[in-house]
Write an enzyme that holds these catalytic residues in place. Structure first.
Site, short mmCIF file in Angstrom:
data_model
loop_
_atom_site.label_atom_id
_atom_site.label_comp_id
_atom_site.label_asym_id
_atom_site.label_seq_id
_atom_site.Cartn_x
_atom_site.Cartn_y
_atom_site.Cartn_z
N ASN A 139 2.56 -12.50 7.72
CA ASN A 139 1.88 -11.20 7.88
C ASN A 139 0.50 -11.16 7.22
O ASN A 139 -0.38 -10.45 7.66
CB ASN A 139 2.78 -10.04 7.41
CG ASN A 139 3.03 -10.04 5.93
OD1 ASN A 139 2.96 -11.08 5.27
ND2 ASN A 139 3.34 -8.89 5.37
N GLU A 175 8.73 -12.52 -4.06
CA GLU A 175 8.15 -11.25 -3.61
C GLU A 175 8.80 -10.94 -2.27
O GLU A 175 8.55 -11.63 -1.28
CB GLU A 175 6.63 -11.44 -3.46
CG GLU A 175 5.89 -10.21 -3.05
CD GLU A 175 6.14 -9.08 -4.00
OE1 GLU A 175 6.59 -8.03 -3.56
OE2 GLU A 175 5.92 -9.28 -5.22
N CYS A 182 4.78 -5.70 3.51
CA CYS A 182 5.81 -5.40 2.49
C CYS A 182 5.56 -4.02 1.93
O CYS A 182 6.47 -3.37 1.43
CB CYS A 182 5.75 -6.35 1.31
SG CYS A 182 5.51 -8.02 1.72
N GLU A 194 1.88 -11.04 -8.86
CA GLU A 194 0.78 -11.84 -8.35
C GLU A 194 -0.50 -11.05 -8.61
O GLU A 194 -0.47 -9.90 -9.04
CB GLU A 194 0.97 -12.10 -6.85
CG GLU A 194 2.30 -12.77 -6.60
CD GLU A 194 2.40 -13.47 -5.27
OE1 GLU A 194 2.76 -12.82 -4.29
OE2 GLU A 194 2.10 -14.70 -5.24
C1 UN1 Z 1 2.18 -7.80 1.94
O1 UN1 Z 1 2.47 -6.96 2.78
O2 UN1 Z 1 2.97 -8.72 1.68
O3 UN1 Z 1 -1.51 -3.93 -0.41
C2 UN1 Z 1 0.89 -7.83 1.24
C3 UN1 Z 1 -1.58 -4.31 0.75
C4 UN1 Z 1 -2.24 -5.64 1.05
C5 UN1 Z 1 -1.30 -6.77 0.78
C6 UN1 Z 1 0.04 -6.63 1.46
N1 UN1 Z 1 -3.43 -5.78 0.23
O4 UN1 Z 1 -1.14 -3.64 1.69
#
Ligand code: UN1
Length: 494
Positions: free
Chosen positions: A152, A250, A284, A464
């Protein structure tokens, strides 16, 4: 034009010993093959890890500021190649070009931040209890690290892991998602072109079951960093636990945006649209629940649905597209499954819920932006991660109820509250169980200078980005220098 990706082992691009490859189609034009990449096995992984092990002793002696300069150069190269890489990324995994540019930009931002850290991997000096004795702590690298990364954020997430690992003096074997090998190869190329020596970064393409599993369990690996599904992360965690291996996980989220009765409704609608349907819900951090105060629920929902209906569905390379296809047909089946489950549970479908009927969408993996109302706490759609353009609305009578519903899921990555009441905002910051809380902003859009990660089932306690990431990629060594010229016994001769 198909990109033929190869493995990178000890500075040489090469095919897998298996001779097998996997083709990757464009999610917006499934007949077009974007890339093909090796389906590697344990022997390929072994060669890559051996290269990382062999490169480690000299890499860890390169001064950290010099390692930082190479990372700065990789960031400059990524900036130069940003447009081409963003275009490739949209073709390989689907999300709109504005977002793929942002993905590359996140890696560039990370490079700038990490490069500077090469001059500031600081330890402590502390007073000792005995005279003429000096106490300090220093950071040392961990060793060869395995990175298993998702599709993603095919460039940003490898950058979160690989740049800090390298600046600390570790070597790396990357196993990227089999859905985005060409993006991963471009990222690794930027590092090679920046002067990172052979063997310091290696890449092995293939499936998680075969290449990923072999990599995580390989005896030469000292630390594993994984971003992806909870199911895979738990398996990796078990393996690493058995092997006493450092591991950063994660995983999933079930992020919520709370809108209180005193929130700015138009702003909250803007936030919900971006949080729920940006990246087609495949972050995520995506907004998967909207927790609305009863007194504004109806007004908010009406405004929200009106806006959802205006979202432009289409090919991510085309101007103005908000909702691009899902990454794969499997992902679309999973989303469709959750829509069926939600209906069976009695949730009310307020919009979307199916595959768009527009003939322009016939050859790809689109799914309509979908909103469910009438969702209650016990429903699976209120608790499980969908990873698609589906959002569940829950209505509450108080701030306390909103917090309690927010906290009752297994995950805790990102959270958001829209309110104009400063007391409530700070209470939410204290009480929402999540690694990230936004006030008057959506659940997505973390910046790289602050730690990123979650609580509860989202991870295993590591972070991270920010300055916290160095805790994972370095080991502390405590150093005592006794310049008294005699034996001094701590805890006894004081
Ligand atoms: C993810 O979806 O694994 O904060 C990372 C955010 C992005 C990173 C997402 N800068 O939505």
């Amino acid at each position: 034009m198909t990109v033929h990706v190869q493995n990178l082992i000890n500075g040489t691009w090469c095919a897998s010993r298996t001779g097998r490859t996997l083709a990757r189609e464009n999610p917006a034009a499934a007949r077009e093959t974007v890339s093909s990449a090796p389906l590697s096995d344990a022997a390929d992984v072994d060669a890559a890890v051996k290269a990382a092990v062999a490169a480690y002793p000299s890499w860890k002696l390169v001064p950290a500021p010099k390692r930082g300069l190479m990372i700065a150069e990789a960031g400059r190269i990524l900036a130069e190649r940003k447009e081409a890489l963003a275009t490739l990324m949209t073709r390989e995994m689907g999300k709109p070009i504005t977002e793929t540019r942002g993905d590359v930009q996140e890696a560039i931002d990370t490079a700038l931040l990490v490069a500077a850290q090469g001059r500031f991997l600081a330890g402590e000096t502390v007073p000792c209890e005995l005279p003429n004795k000096f106490g300090m702590s220093i950071r040392q690298p961990v060793g060869p690290c395995a990175m298993v990364t998702p599709w993603n954020f095919p460039v940003a997430i490898p950058s979160w892991k690989i740049f800090p690992a390298l600046v600390c003096g570790n070597t790396v074997v990357l196993k990227p998602s089999e859905l985005t090998p060409a993006c991963a190869a471009e990222f690794v190329k930027a590092l090679m072109d920046a002067g990172v020596p052979a063997g310091v970064v290696n890449m092995v393409c293939g499936s998680g079951e075969e290449a990923g599993a072999a990599l995580v369990a390989h005896p030469g690996i000292r630390a594993v960093s994984f971003t992806g599904s909870t199911q895979t992360g738990s398996l990796i965690g078990e393996t690493c636990g058995r092997l006493n291996r450092k591991v950063s996980l994660e995983m999933g989220g079930k992020n919520a945006q709370i809108v209180m009765e005193d929130g700015d409704l138009d702003l909250a609608v803007d936030g919900a649209l971006w949080g729920a349907f940006g990246t087609t819900g495949q972050r995520c951090t995506a907004t998967s629940r909207l927790i609305l105060h009863r007194s504004i629920a109806e007004a908010f929902t009406a405004k929200f649905l009106a806006r959802v209906r205006t979202l432009k569905i289409g090919n991510g390379l085309h101007d103005g597209v908000n909702v691009a296809p899902l990454v794969s047909s499997e992902q679309r089946d999973r989303v469709a499954d959750y829509v069926r489950i939600a209906k069976e549970e009695g949730a009310k479908l307020l919009c979307g819920g199916g595959v768009p009927t527009d003939p322009a969408c016939a050859d790809g993996w689109w799914f309509e932006p979908t909103v469910f109302g009438g969702v209650t706490r016990g429903m699976r759609i209120a608790r499980e991660e969908v990873f698609g353009p589906v959002v569940a609305i829950l209505v509450v009578d108080s701030f306390e109820e909103a917090v309690s519903i927010h906290n009752e899921v297994d995950y805790g990555l990102s959270s958001s509250i829209y309110t104009r009441d400063v007391n409530r905002a700070f209470t939410a910051i204290r009480d929402l169980e999540a690694g990230i809380t936004y006030v008057n902003g959506p659940t997505i859009g973390a910046e790289v200078q602050l730690p990123f990660g979650g609580v509860k089932g989202t991870g295993n306690g590591h972070r991270e980005a920010g300055l916290q990431v160095y805790e994972f990629y370095s080991e502390w060594k405590s150093v005592y220098v006794d310049h008294s010229g005699r034996l001094q016994r701590a805890q006894i001769d004081t």
